[in-house]
Motif scaffolding. Structure first.
Motif, PDB file in Angstrom:
ATOM      1  N   LEU A 166       0.822  -1.197   0.000  1.00  0.00           N
ATOM      2  CA  LEU A 166       0.000   0.000   0.000  1.00  0.00           C
ATOM      3  C   LEU A 166       0.857   1.248   0.000  1.00  0.00           C
ATOM      4  CD1 LEU A 166      -2.976   1.294   0.700  1.00  0.00           C
ATOM      5  CD2 LEU A 166      -1.993   1.388   3.000  1.00  0.00           C
ATOM      6  N   ALA A 167       0.524   2.191  -0.878  1.00  0.00           N
ATOM      7  CA  ALA A 167       1.186   3.492  -0.834  1.00  0.00           C
ATOM      8  C   ALA A 167       0.205   4.504  -0.280  1.00  0.00           C
ATOM      9  CB  ALA A 167       1.635   3.904  -2.222  1.00  0.00           C
ATOM     10  N   LEU A 168       0.679   5.278   0.683  1.00  0.00           N
ATOM     11  CA  LEU A 168      -0.154   6.281   1.320  1.00  0.00           C
ATOM     12  C   LEU A 168       0.362   7.644   0.897  1.00  0.00           C
ATOM     13  CD1 LEU A 168      -2.495   6.107   3.396  1.00  0.00           C
ATOM     14  CD2 LEU A 168      -0.761   6.299   5.199  1.00  0.00           C
ATOM     15  N   MET A 169      -0.498   8.416   0.263  1.00  0.00           N
ATOM     16  CA  MET A 169      -0.071   9.734  -0.194  1.00  0.00           C
ATOM     17  C   MET A 169      -0.854  10.818   0.515  1.00  0.00           C
ATOM     18  SD  MET A 169       0.699   9.470  -4.242  1.00  0.00           S
ATOM     19  CE  MET A 169       1.588  10.994  -4.212  1.00  0.00           C
ATOM     20  N   GLY A 170      -0.376  12.016   0.399  1.00  0.00           N
ATOM     21  CA  GLY A 170      -1.092  13.114   1.021  1.00  0.00           C
ATOM     22  C   GLY A 170      -0.163  14.268   1.276  1.00  0.00           C
ATOM     23  N   PRO A 171      -0.721  15.459   1.408  1.00  0.00           N
ATOM     24  CA  PRO A 171       0.128  16.622   1.625  1.00  0.00           C
ATOM     25  C   PRO A 171       0.832  16.573   2.975  1.00  0.00           C
ATOM     26  CG  PRO A 171      -2.207  17.211   1.712  1.00  0.00           C
ATOM     27  CD  PRO A 171      -2.138  15.787   1.318  1.00  0.00           C
ATOM     28  N   SER A 172       1.852  17.367   3.068  1.00  0.00           N
ATOM     29  CA  SER A 172       2.624  17.429   4.293  1.00  0.00           C
ATOM     30  C   SER A 172       1.719  17.852   5.453  1.00  0.00           C
ATOM     31  CB  SER A 172       3.748  18.454   4.109  1.00  0.00           C
ATOM     32  OG  SER A 172       4.654  18.345   5.134  1.00  0.00           O
ATOM     33  N   GLY A 173       1.832  17.173   6.580  1.00  0.00           N
ATOM     34  CA  GLY A 173       1.042  17.523   7.758  1.00  0.00           C
ATOM     35  C   GLY A 173      -0.327  16.895   7.774  1.00  0.00           C
ATOM     36  N   SER A 174      -0.618  16.007   6.794  1.00  0.00           N
ATOM     37  CA  SER A 174      -1.951  15.409   6.752  1.00  0.00           C
ATOM     38  C   SER A 174      -2.098  14.252   7.743  1.00  0.00           C
ATOM     39  CB  SER A 174      -2.258  14.943   5.329  1.00  0.00           C
ATOM     40  OG  SER A 174      -1.270  14.031   4.904  1.00  0.00           O
ATOM     41  N   GLY A 175      -0.987  13.822   8.340  1.00  0.00           N
ATOM     42  CA  GLY A 175      -1.084  12.773   9.365  1.00  0.00           C
ATOM     43  C   GLY A 175      -0.576  11.417   8.918  1.00  0.00           C
ATOM     44  N   LYS A 176       0.160  11.380   7.797  1.00  0.00           N
ATOM     45  CA  LYS A 176       0.640  10.099   7.266  1.00  0.00           C
ATOM     46  C   LYS A 176       1.562   9.391   8.260  1.00  0.00           C
ATOM     47  CE  LYS A 176       2.582  12.042   3.671  1.00  0.00           C
ATOM     48  NZ  LYS A 176       2.325  13.472   3.980  1.00  0.00           N
ATOM     49  N   THR A 177       2.547  10.154   8.747  1.00  0.00           N
ATOM     50  CA  THR A 177       3.504   9.561   9.681  1.00  0.00           C
ATOM     51  C   THR A 177       2.808   9.113  10.964  1.00  0.00           C
ATOM     52  OG1 THR A 177       5.343  10.848   8.800  1.00  0.00           O
ATOM     53  CG2 THR A 177       5.584  10.026  11.048  1.00  0.00           C
ATOM     54  N   THR A 178       1.870   9.951  11.400  1.00  0.00           N
ATOM     55  CA  THR A 178       1.132   9.599  12.604  1.00  0.00           C
ATOM     56  C   THR A 178       0.386   8.278  12.429  1.00  0.00           C
ATOM     57  OG1 THR A 178       0.907  11.955  13.061  1.00  0.00           O
ATOM     58  CG2 THR A 178      -0.541  10.471  14.282  1.00  0.00           C
ATOM     59  N   LEU A 179      -0.233   8.123  11.283  1.00  0.00           N
ATOM     60  CA  LEU A 179      -0.965   6.877  11.021  1.00  0.00           C
ATOM     61  C   LEU A 179      -0.019   5.676  10.982  1.00  0.00           C
ATOM     62  CD1 LEU A 179      -3.602   5.447  10.374  1.00  0.00           C
ATOM     63  CD2 LEU A 179      -3.335   6.088   7.965  1.00  0.00           C
ATOM     64  N   LEU A 180       1.121   5.846  10.290  1.00  0.00           N
ATOM     65  CA  LEU A 180       2.117   4.762  10.244  1.00  0.00           C
ATOM     66  C   LEU A 180       2.547   4.368  11.655  1.00  0.00           C
ATOM     67  CD1 LEU A 180       4.858   5.246   7.486  1.00  0.00           C
ATOM     68  CD2 LEU A 180       2.947   3.657   7.561  1.00  0.00           C
ATOM     69  N   ASN A 181       2.773   5.387  12.496  1.00  0.00           N
ATOM     70  CA  ASN A 181       3.226   5.114  13.864  1.00  0.00           C
ATOM     71  C   ASN A 181       2.190   4.307  14.655  1.00  0.00           C
ATOM     72  OD1 ASN A 181       5.562   6.473  13.321  1.00  0.00           O
ATOM     73  ND2 ASN A 181       4.985   8.371  14.379  1.00  0.00           N
ATOM     74  N   MET A 182       0.914   4.566  14.394  1.00  0.00           N
ATOM     75  CA  MET A 182      -0.144   3.779  15.057  1.00  0.00           C
ATOM     76  C   MET A 182      -0.052   2.320  14.640  1.00  0.00           C
ATOM     77  SD  MET A 182      -2.048   6.002  16.629  1.00  0.00           S
ATOM     78  CE  MET A 182      -1.464   7.655  16.649  1.00  0.00           C
ATOM     79  N   ILE A 183       0.115   2.133  13.331  1.00  0.00           N
ATOM     80  CA  ILE A 183       0.157   0.769  12.788  1.00  0.00           C
ATOM     81  C   ILE A 183       1.382   0.019  13.320  1.00  0.00           C
ATOM     82  CG2 ILE A 183       0.382  -0.587  10.674  1.00  0.00           C
ATOM     83  CD1 ILE A 183      -1.063   1.738   9.209  1.00  0.00           C
ATOM     84  N   ALA A 184       2.495   0.760  13.427  1.00  0.00           N
ATOM     85  CA  ALA A 184       3.751   0.115  13.817  1.00  0.00           C
ATOM     86  C   ALA A 184       3.870  -0.063  15.328  1.00  0.00           C
ATOM     87  CB  ALA A 184       4.937   0.932  13.306  1.00  0.00           C
ATOM     88  N   GLY A 185       2.899   0.473  16.059  1.00  0.00           N
ATOM     89  CA  GLY A 185       2.959   0.311  17.514  1.00  0.00           C
ATOM     90  C   GLY A 185       4.007   1.176  18.173  1.00  0.00           C
ATOM     91  N   ILE A 186       4.296   2.350  17.603  1.00  0.00           N
ATOM     92  CA  ILE A 186       5.189   3.261  18.320  1.00  0.00           C
ATOM     93  C   ILE A 186       4.433   4.514  18.765  1.00  0.00           C
ATOM     94  CG2 ILE A 186       7.311   2.430  17.256  1.00  0.00           C
ATOM     95  CD1 ILE A 186       7.354   4.742  15.418  1.00  0.00           C
ATOM     96  N   ASP A 187       3.145   4.542  18.526  1.00  0.00           N
ATOM     97  CA  ASP A 187       2.311   5.629  19.044  1.00  0.00           C
ATOM     98  C   ASP A 187       0.929   5.026  19.285  1.00  0.00           C
ATOM     99  OD1 ASP A 187       1.630   8.112  19.912  1.00  0.00           O
ATOM    100  OD2 ASP A 187       2.063   9.156  18.015  1.00  0.00           O
ATOM    101  N   ARG A 188       0.150   5.664  20.154  1.00  0.00           N
ATOM    102  CA  ARG A 188      -1.163   5.089  20.484  1.00  0.00           C
ATOM    103  C   ARG A 188      -2.282   6.022  20.026  1.00  0.00           C
ATOM    104  NH1 ARG A 188      -0.756   1.002  24.380  1.00  0.00           N
ATOM    105  NH2 ARG A 188       1.340   0.809  25.287  1.00  0.00           N
ATOM    106  N   PRO A 189      -3.374   5.455  19.557  1.00  0.00           N
ATOM    107  CA  PRO A 189      -4.508   6.302  19.161  1.00  0.00           C
ATOM    108  C   PRO A 189      -5.182   6.932  20.379  1.00  0.00           C
ATOM    109  CG  PRO A 189      -5.088   3.967  18.958  1.00  0.00           C
ATOM    110  CD  PRO A 189      -3.631   4.025  19.344  1.00  0.00           C
ATOM    111  N   SER A 190      -5.832   8.083  20.164  1.00  0.00           N
ATOM    112  CA  SER A 190      -6.601   8.693  21.247  1.00  0.00           C
ATOM    113  C   SER A 190      -7.874   7.888  21.470  1.00  0.00           C
ATOM    114  CB  SER A 190      -6.954  10.138  20.914  1.00  0.00           C
ATOM    115  OG  SER A 190      -5.794  10.870  20.586  1.00  0.00           O
ATOM    116  N   SER A 191      -8.426   7.373  20.375  1.00  0.00           N
ATOM    117  CA  SER A 191      -9.570   6.462  20.504  1.00  0.00           C
ATOM    118  C   SER A 191      -9.553   5.508  19.328  1.00  0.00           C
ATOM    119  CB  SER A 191     -10.877   7.250  20.552  1.00  0.00           C
ATOM    120  OG  SER A 191     -11.079   7.903  19.321  1.00  0.00           O
TER     121      SER A 191
END
Ligand SMILES: Nc1ncnc2c1ncn2[C@@H]1O[C@H](COP(=O)(O)OP(=O)(O)O)[C@@H](O)[C@H]1O
Ligand SMILES: [Mg+2]
Lengths: 225, 386
Positions: free
Chosen positions: A37-62
């Motif tokens: 899967l390729a995830l695209m989007g403008p800078s600051g759209s939350g791509k890295t944040t989403l990756l971090n959730m998937i990879a288990g290095i950050d936790r979702p708020s809900s």
């Protein structure tokens, strides 16, 4: 086919001086096993944040994140660390190799955490260095390698523990065109030949084309495919 | 590759910084060792001084002699077991630089009161037989190559003239705190010559030493001795050897206290220096540590890495420093008059303290960097550019 990733109504906000900054808004999607899967989007759209959730290095708020059958949002920090060690391979934009270790030693690093014997470790490291085409560079230090070669060492480090899922955040963001293409060819091989599920973030539409599926993230919302 | 190898590689990432920190650690530990050595010698000297020996000296001044006739009277005081006496001979051996203590004593009683000088029975008998015999310490014999039967010639000052003494005994110090570079001669021989050459100055001694039966009675016995000579032409002042030594060192003991205190200040300073090095490294490697965490390195593993690095530097530096302590103590001793600090050597207690300090510094310096690395979120660490 089974799902490698299940994201159930995940939202994420950061707090800065009591002001809530929403980053991800009710994300809900699945990634099948063996997907690229390729995830695209403008800078600051939350791509890295989403990756971090998937990879288990950050936790979702809900919401909930289930990866490779594990509901990782429920794991403790130390359980998560162990889980990452055996399930996730990380590829970063800036390679993040350790400058005082040789290519061989950098690739061997994740194996320190395993119970493998010295000869087993050696076998693993040599195998993955051969896959990325750097068998002849294993005694080189990162400073003695080109950017493309460094990224290939980083990829070897990501696959040496044989994880099911590879997470790549702009893996070609710092590379020239030909090196980028080499890296993408390698990623495709990892997906088809070695059956790795890959989630990759990129800015570059040409790079995104190499993936099987393309999704867009805009202001924390995942657009329809 | 294993964790220790990564630790060593990490240490020498910035070679100059690592070497300077190790060197700083070495110097600090050596300074700590030297200070502790002096402090501990001082303490043992005070503690080694006896509470069951009373020193009887002239009430006005230590340099004023007392009449030999006091001996019998002191002997009569209840609680006194043996009384002996001594007298500075002074003089020089060849030249002024050759300083060592020379005392005129009463051989029959002196070595009964002072058991810290070990002389063989045969040598003691030889010494007692000859009026111009002498005994020297093993360190002194070694320094000048004295052998039994040698004649040692002194030039007198308190007792003018040329004096020849025949070496009949060499004593071994019973403990390290005993001065092994003294010389003892017969008071009676001295007294005979004084009687002939300086009539009127004979039958005087420097001070008396009374061995008593019970240290608890020291105060009472001391007052009874002083009471004997009250209103005489030579009043006495009697106190236990420990008090006597303490009185001698009160002025110096403030300096010793300062050295004691300073030795720990040095440990504190070097801990800050090492902590600073460790914090700088942790900051420079923020991204790497975040990557290691992402890869699956646990808090324990990261602690191991950072603590290992800190301890590696402190132990290498500390070992160097401890090795440096020995020549430093030796050269320090070389600057003092011989015999001024008998037994000035690096004690096992000092080594224990220095080793403990090295470990404490290593652990203490790692606390903040570990705390920093563990509390940095992976997501922030990977983004970090500094
Ligand atoms: N630790 C943080 N604290 C506050 N805001 C953050 C933090 N991390 C990311 N953000 C914000 O979240 C938003 C999304 O960031 P990111 O996921 O890195 O976007 P992308 O990778 O798509 O460029 C950005 O506005 C960013 O400033
Ligand atoms: Mg990003």
């Amino acid at each position: 086919m089974q799902n490698m990733i299940e994201i159930h109504t995940v939202s994420k906000s950061y707090w800065r001086e009591k002001i809530e900054i929403p980053v991800l808004d009710n994300i809900d999607f699945r990634v099948a096993e063996g997907e690229f899967l390729a995830l695209m989007g403008p800078s600051g759209s939350g791509k890295t944040t989403l990756l971090n959730m998937i990879a288990g290095i950050d936790r979702p708020s809900s919401g909930e994140v289930v990866v490779n059958g594990t509901a990782i949002s429920k794991l403790s920090e130390s359980q998560l660390a162990r889980w990452r060690a055996s399930n996730i391979g990380f590829i970063f934009q800036f390679y993040n190799l350790i400058p005082v270790l040789t290519a061989y030693e950098n690739v061997e690093l994740p194996l320190i955490l395993t119970k493998l014997s010295k000869s087993e470790r050696q076998q693993h490291v040599e195998t993955v260095l051969a896959i990325v085409g750097l068998s002849d560079r294993m005694d080189h230090y990162p400073g003695q390698l080109s950017g493309g070669q460094e990224q290939r060492v980083a990829i070897a480090r990501a696959i040496v523990t044989d994880p099911a899922l590879l997470i790549a955040d702009e893996p070609t963001g710092d590379l020239d065109k030909s090196s980028s293409e080499e890296i993408m060819t390698l990623m495709q091989r990892l997906n088809t030949e070695f059956r790795k599920t890959i989630v990759m973030v990129t800015h570059d539409p040409h790079i995104a084309e190499k993936a099987k599926v393309l999704r867009h993230l805009e202001k924390g919302v995942l657009l329809e495919a | 590759m294993r964790t220790p190898r990564l630790i060593v590689k990490n240490v020498f990432r910035r070679k100059l910084r690592a070497c300077l920190t190790i060197l700083g650690m070495a110097i600090a530990v050596a300074a700590f060792g030297l200070l502790r050595t002096v402090v501990s010698i001082w303490n043992t000297a005070t503690q080694a001084s006896a509470t069951d020996r009373l020193i009887v000296r002239d009430a006005v001044s230590f340099i004023m002699p007392l009449p030999y006739a006091y001996l019998d009277k002191i002997q009569q005081v209840p609680g006194v077991k043996v009384v002996t006496f001594a007298n500075w001979f002074g003089g020089t051996y060849r030249n002024k630089e050759n300083f060592f203590a020379r005392s005129a004593i009463d051989g029959a009683t002196f070595f009964k009161v002072y058991r810290r000088y070990e002389v063989s029975k045969q040598e003691m008998a030889d010494f007692m037989k000859e009026q111009d015999a002498c005994i020297v310490g093993s360190a002194l014999a070694k320094r000048y190559g004295f052998k039994l039967g040698d004649t040692i010639t002194l030039k007198g000052d308190i007792y003018p003239g040329t004096w020849d003494f025949v070496l009949r005994g060499i004593y071994e110090p019973k403990s390290k705190s005993t001065d092994a570079s003294q010389m003892f001669l017969h008071w009676r021989y001295l007294n005979e010559r004084v009687k002939q050459v300086f009539p009127g100055r004979e039958d005087q001694v420097g001070w008396f030493i009374a061995k008593i039966d019970n240290p608890a009675n020291a105060g009472r016995i001391a007052s009874s001795i002083d009471a004997l000579f009250k209103n005489s032409s030579a009043e006495t002042k009697t106190e236990s050897e420990r008090e006597f030594v303490k009185g001698f060192v009160t002025s110096a003991s403030a300096i010793i206290d300062a050295m004691d205190y300073m030795s720990y200040v040095i440990v504190g300073i070097i801990m800050l220096v090492l902590a600073n090095t460790m914090i700088m490294s942790a900051r420079e490697r923020t991204r790497e540590y975040a990557v290691l965490k992402a890869i699956g390195f646990s808090a324990g593993r990261l602690t191991e890495l950072i603590l290992g690095e800190s301890l590696f530097i402190s132990i290498i530096g500390g070992a160097l420093g401890i090795a440096l302590t020995y020549p430093m103590v030796r050269s320090f001793q070389g600057m003092l008059p011989p015999g001024a600090f008998p037994g000035l050597s690096v004690g096992s207690r000092t080594l224990e303290l220095a080793s403990a300090a090295v470990i404490v510094v290593g652990i203490g310096a790692a606390v903040f960097p570990i705390q920093r690395v563990l509390s940095t979120r992976i997501a922030d660490g990977v983004r970090f550019s500094g």
